[in-house]
Scaffold this motif. Structure first.
Motif, short mmCIF file in Angstrom:
data_model
loop_
_atom_site.label_atom_id
_atom_site.label_comp_id
_atom_site.label_asym_id
_atom_site.label_seq_id
_atom_site.Cartn_x
_atom_site.Cartn_y
_atom_site.Cartn_z
N LEU A 363 -3.16 61.72 26.55
CA LEU A 363 -4.27 62.07 27.26
C LEU A 363 -4.79 60.60 28.00
O LEU A 363 -5.09 60.59 28.90
CB LEU A 363 -5.47 62.32 26.53
CG LEU A 363 -6.48 63.42 27.05
CD1 LEU A 363 -5.76 64.56 27.71
CD2 LEU A 363 -7.33 63.61 25.89
N GLN A 364 -4.42 59.58 27.51
CA GLN A 364 -4.74 58.10 27.76
C GLN A 364 -3.98 57.99 29.15
O GLN A 364 -4.56 56.96 29.79
CB GLN A 364 -4.55 57.23 26.78
CG GLN A 364 -5.29 57.19 25.51
CD GLN A 364 -4.94 56.46 24.39
OE1 GLN A 364 -3.86 55.98 24.17
NE2 GLN A 364 -6.07 56.16 23.59
N PHE A 367 -3.98 62.33 31.76
CA PHE A 367 -5.00 63.04 32.30
C PHE A 367 -5.08 62.89 33.85
O PHE A 367 -5.30 63.75 34.77
CB PHE A 367 -6.23 62.35 31.57
CG PHE A 367 -7.45 63.11 32.02
CD1 PHE A 367 -7.63 64.31 31.51
CD2 PHE A 367 -8.33 62.55 32.89
CE1 PHE A 367 -9.01 65.05 32.14
CE2 PHE A 367 -9.57 63.25 33.25
CZ PHE A 367 -9.87 64.48 32.70
N ARG A 368 -5.07 61.47 34.18
CA ARG A 368 -5.17 61.45 35.67
C ARG A 368 -4.06 62.04 36.58
O ARG A 368 -4.21 62.32 37.49
CB ARG A 368 -5.36 59.72 35.84
CG ARG A 368 -5.62 59.41 37.41
CD ARG A 368 -5.62 58.04 37.51
NE ARG A 368 -4.44 57.33 37.58
CZ ARG A 368 -4.63 55.83 37.34
NH1 ARG A 368 -5.64 55.28 37.11
NH2 ARG A 368 -3.38 55.30 37.35
N ASN A 371 -5.03 65.50 36.79
CA ASN A 371 -6.65 65.62 37.68
C ASN A 371 -6.29 65.29 39.15
O ASN A 371 -6.61 65.91 39.76
CB ASN A 371 -7.39 64.44 37.02
CG ASN A 371 -8.73 64.83 37.49
OD1 ASN A 371 -9.57 65.70 36.96
ND2 ASN A 371 -9.20 64.39 38.50
N CYS A 372 -5.24 64.48 39.31
CA CYS A 372 -4.86 64.10 40.85
C CYS A 372 -3.73 64.54 41.20
O CYS A 372 -3.06 64.05 42.32
CB CYS A 372 -4.95 62.69 40.99
SG CYS A 372 -6.90 62.06 40.54
N ARG A 376 -2.19 59.32 42.78
CA ARG A 376 -2.44 58.01 42.62
C ARG A 376 -1.48 57.26 42.02
O ARG A 376 -1.33 56.01 42.25
CB ARG A 376 -3.62 57.91 41.64
CG ARG A 376 -4.87 58.57 41.96
CD ARG A 376 -5.90 57.57 41.93
NE ARG A 376 -7.34 58.30 42.32
CZ ARG A 376 -8.53 58.07 41.95
NH1 ARG A 376 -8.59 56.88 41.09
NH2 ARG A 376 -9.57 58.38 42.46
N ASP A 420 4.58 47.66 23.29
CA ASP A 420 3.64 48.02 22.19
C ASP A 420 2.39 48.76 22.90
O ASP A 420 2.54 48.92 24.07
CB ASP A 420 3.05 46.94 21.50
CG ASP A 420 2.16 45.69 22.39
OD1 ASP A 420 2.04 46.24 23.69
OD2 ASP A 420 1.54 45.10 21.84
N PHE A 421 1.50 49.29 22.06
CA PHE A 421 0.44 50.08 22.45
C PHE A 421 -0.21 49.85 23.85
O PHE A 421 -0.32 50.43 24.81
CB PHE A 421 -0.66 50.20 21.50
CG PHE A 421 -1.69 50.99 21.81
CD1 PHE A 421 -1.95 52.23 22.09
CD2 PHE A 421 -2.93 50.25 22.12
CE1 PHE A 421 -3.10 53.19 22.20
CE2 PHE A 421 -4.27 51.00 22.68
CZ PHE A 421 -4.07 52.39 22.53
N GLN A 422 -0.86 48.35 23.73
CA GLN A 422 -1.43 47.92 25.24
C GLN A 422 -0.66 47.98 26.08
O GLN A 422 -1.02 48.20 27.35
CB GLN A 422 -2.21 46.53 24.69
CG GLN A 422 -3.26 46.68 23.48
CD GLN A 422 -3.94 45.31 23.53
OE1 GLN A 422 -3.95 44.58 24.38
NE2 GLN A 422 -4.32 44.98 22.20
N GLU A 423 0.60 47.24 26.10
CA GLU A 423 1.48 47.46 27.43
C GLU A 423 1.96 48.77 27.71
O GLU A 423 1.99 49.03 28.81
CB GLU A 423 2.70 46.39 26.84
CG GLU A 423 2.68 44.96 26.44
CD GLU A 423 3.77 44.36 25.89
OE1 GLU A 423 4.06 43.18 25.94
OE2 GLU A 423 4.30 45.32 24.82
N VAL A 425 -0.15 51.28 27.54
CA VAL A 425 -1.38 51.73 28.17
C VAL A 425 -1.46 51.07 29.54
O VAL A 425 -1.60 51.85 30.70
CB VAL A 425 -2.51 51.63 27.68
CG1 VAL A 425 -3.80 52.10 28.46
CG2 VAL A 425 -2.51 52.43 26.40
N MET A 426 -1.12 50.06 29.43
CA MET A 426 -1.18 49.11 30.73
C MET A 426 -0.13 49.56 31.84
O MET A 426 -0.36 49.97 33.18
CB MET A 426 -0.87 47.61 30.65
CG MET A 426 -2.24 47.00 29.98
SD MET A 426 -3.78 46.99 30.83
CE MET A 426 -3.38 45.70 31.89
N GLN A 429 -0.73 53.22 33.10
CA GLN A 429 -1.96 53.34 34.03
C GLN A 429 -1.70 52.97 35.24
O GLN A 429 -2.21 53.21 36.37
CB GLN A 429 -3.02 53.04 33.30
CG GLN A 429 -3.65 53.99 32.17
CD GLN A 429 -4.94 53.64 31.53
OE1 GLN A 429 -5.56 52.66 32.32
NE2 GLN A 429 -5.51 54.57 31.02
#
Lengths: 463, 217
Positions: A363-364, A367-368, A371-372, A376, A420-423, A425-426, A429
């Protein structure tokens, strides 16, 4: 109506009068006096019907207008409802009057032992007159609150006041005419009961309003939170064509119409993106060359209207199968994100378990995407190609999106497993697709079919 | 945890950015994390994410910031991100009074979904648009005092007070955390029980912390 309720009490009175009216059979010593009574009673019946009609009209119309006003604080809605109530009442009153008088007479005929026969023609004429009188009465009575609402600014309180005043006047007219006993039945308990009723109406009005504090005008509902006007200027900002004011105005009109026609979801941010491919395709009929050199001012207003209508129709058609993507809590998107997660788990276990280990939720990032519709995530010049595939799927599109997005995600399968997690997500996105050409997109799309057929028992286990 | 990240940090604080659509949340974030500003940036869909590591009270703190979509329809999605957040930046637009009026609704949203002791900072953004101002500084200041929030006015465009806003909220979080970890070392049992909820959060996001703050929220 209460005329039916009270009629049995008044029957002897009416009986006497109608008997008197049709007194040809027996000779009467007080012939002159009786003649006078006949005339008066005929007129009284009409007048009574008129006053009763006026009071009913006043009540019903005021009640209707107050009820509408409580639900929707809108003078137009209130006036319209009042006027329609007035017309409806003016039509139904005479019918009711006719039936009620007819019934009374019929009852009397049965009840009475003296067996008189009312002249049929005369009776009919009387009924028509009374009916007409009640219709006119209703119209006059009903006009009072409607006119009051038209001419008075602080309408609610004053409409009630005027209605009460009018009630008093009608009551007075009624009591002046009470000499005729018919009128006692018709006008009833002059003003007092009416005043109580009015006060009750007012109380109800306040009660309803207190329970509907959030009844906002349509505009505020549509524009609350995320507004079309705020979003249009920031639609595809990387393409300068969309910065033209006329383009933004067109977008705004398309989205506004769509939002009004789809009240279950209303406008949801991101839907502005979904119009852009259609706009570009329909405009390309008139505007040639690179999109950056396009100018909306080269189009006639008719052409612009046509393009807007086409875009609106296509947007509606595209989203018809995805309404629940944009309703409260967006259940459609949540369901597809879950399906995507399941599909990825089946076709690429390593990346799936790595993401899970890192605590990354689909979902992180996805989702977008839903949605789009990925608009994007890829460069704008590739979007029409993507749209081509979407539209070819027709009604099956929502589920097919899951396969396209899985194929898209797995383009970076190897890379993702090292992060890792943050990378994660980055990168998910902000996917590195800026330099993508048709070639990369074709690769993603061509793999979709493979995924679709490559899943074990794909027919039964389609996610 | 955080095995891919080479950088070292002592604390990791999760902060959410909330407020009405179009008040400038995303630009505050891009100004803070990348020193970028974009006049016509796209609307945020769902939640976007960025981080930056900085010095707070002599310690290295990694701020993990979740930038949420402002539109009401996304509330159900975004409110899930309030859980486990140590701080919230509640942004309004100083040129649009309705965005300030909605602050109370956002506060209610936080009270319903976020941890009870979340640090909240009220931010009035777009102070560069001086001629369009619609919310007086005193009004916002008064409101913030009444509700017990910190308050600052910023301009993401001119980069005014953006750094200060983040510094302030991170320091505030740090003070609360260090006070707690101090007290928890004395009465560890009671403190852990009280913060039981946070443990679930760190499980779902293993990289949320690498050190001291796992017993606090």
């Amino acid at each position: 109506m209460d005329s039916l309720g009270t009629s049995s009490n008044e029957m002897p009175i009416n009986h006497v009068e109608i008997l008197a009216h049709s007194n040809d059979i027996e000779a009467n010593p007080n012939q002159d006096m009786e003649e006078y009574n006949i005339e008066y009673s005929e007129r009284a019946q009409c007048l009574g019907a008129a006053v009763f009609g006026a009071k009913t009209g006043l009540f019903i119309t005021t009640l209707l207008m107050m009820a509408i006003e409580a639900l929707d604080e809108n003078i137009i809605a209130m006036l319209l409802s009042g006027f329609l109530g007035l017309v409806a009442g003016a039509c139904s009153m005479p019918i009711e009057e006719f039936v009620s008088v007819d019934t009374e007479v019929a009852q009397m005929e049965v009840h009475d032992n003296k067996h008189y026969k009312v002249d049929e023609d005369d009776k009919l004429l009387n009924h028509f007159q009374a009916s007409l009188a009640s219709a006119i009465g209703f119209s006059i009575g009903g006009m009072v609150p409607v006119l009051a609402a038209v001419f008075i600014k602080d309408y609610k309180l004053l409409v009630i006041s005027v209605a009460m005043l009018a009630l008093l006047v009608f009551g007075r007219i009624g009591s002046v005419l009470t000499k005729s006993k018919t009128l006692v039945r018709r006008t009833g308990d002059d003003g007092d009961g009416g005043w109580i009723t009015m006060a009750t109406i007012f109380g109800f009005n306040e009660l309803i309003r207190s329970h509907h504090p959030a009844t906002a005008p349509l505009d505020t509902l549509l524009y609350s939170g995320g507004s079309i006007a705020v979003d249009c200027p920031r639609t595809v900002p990387e393409v300068s064509f969309f910065q033209q004011q006329q383009v933004q105005k067109s977008l705004e009109r398309i989205l506004y119409t769509w939002a009004i026609r789809h009240p279950a979801s209303g406008y949801v941010q991101g839907i502005n993106d979904l119009v852009t491919p259609f706009l570009v395709v329909f405009l390309s009929e008139y505007l040639k060359g690179a999109i950056d050199n396009w100018s909306m001012s080269d189009l006639s207003s008719d052409q612009i209207s046509n393009v807007e209508a086409d875009c609106y129709w296509c947007l509606s058609n595209l989203l018809d199968g995805m309404q629940d993507h944009y309703t409260f809590a967006q259940p459609g998107i949540q369901r597809l994100v879950f399906k995507l997660k399941e599909l990825v788990r089946r076709i690429d276990d390593p990346v799936s378990s790595h993401m899970e280990e890192q605590g990354l939720e689909f979902l992180q990032f996805a989702f977008r995407w839903f949605n789009c519709l990925l608009i994007r995530e890829v460069p704008f010049h590739l979007v029409t190609r993507l749209w081509d595939t979407y539209l070819a799927e027709g009604d099956a599109l929502p589920d097919f999106l899951v396969y396209i997005f899985a194929s898209f995600l797995l383009t970076w399968s190897e890379q993702l497993q090292k992060l890792d997690f943050q990378e994660l997500v980055m990168i998910l996105q902000h996917l590195p697709t800026k330099k993508w050409t048709h070639q990369e997109l074709e690769m993603v799309l061509s793999l979709v079919e493979g995924i679709y057929q490559g899943i074990p028992d794909s027919e039964d286990n389609r996610v | 945890m955080g095995r891919g990240a080479e950088e070292e940090y002592d604390y990791l604080f999760k902060v959410v950015l909330i407020g009405d659509s179009g008040v400038g949340k995303s630009n505050l974030l891009s100004r803070f994390t990348r020193n970028e500003f974009c006049l016509e940036s796209k609307s945020t869909i769902g939640v976007e994410f960025a981080t930056r590591t900085l010095e707070v009270e002599g310690r290295s703190v990694k701020a993990q910031i979740w930038d949420t979509a402002g539109q009401e329809r996304y509330r159900a999605i975004t409110s899930a991100y309030y859980r486990g957040a140590l701080g919230a930046l509640l942004v309004y637009d100083v040129t649009k009074p309705t965005t300030f009026e909605n602050v109370s609704r956002w506060l209610k949203e936080l009270r319903d979904h976020a941890d009870a002791n979340i640090v909240i900072m009220l931010i009035g953004n777009k102070t560069d648009l001086k001629h369009l101002r619609g919310v007086a500084t005193e009004d916002a200041q008064g409101y913030a005092e009444k509700e017990g929030l910190s308050f600052i006015e910023t301009s993401a465009l001119e980069a005014t007070n953006v750094e200060k806003a983040f510094q302030t909220i991170l320091s505030e979080i740090y003070r609360i955390i260090s006070k707690k970890s101090l007290s928890s070392s004395h009465h560890s049992a009671s403190a852990t029980v009280k913060e039981g909820k946070t443990i679930a959060v760190t499980q779902s996001q293993p990289s949320t912390t690498n050190s001291l703050c796992c017993t606090s929220s």
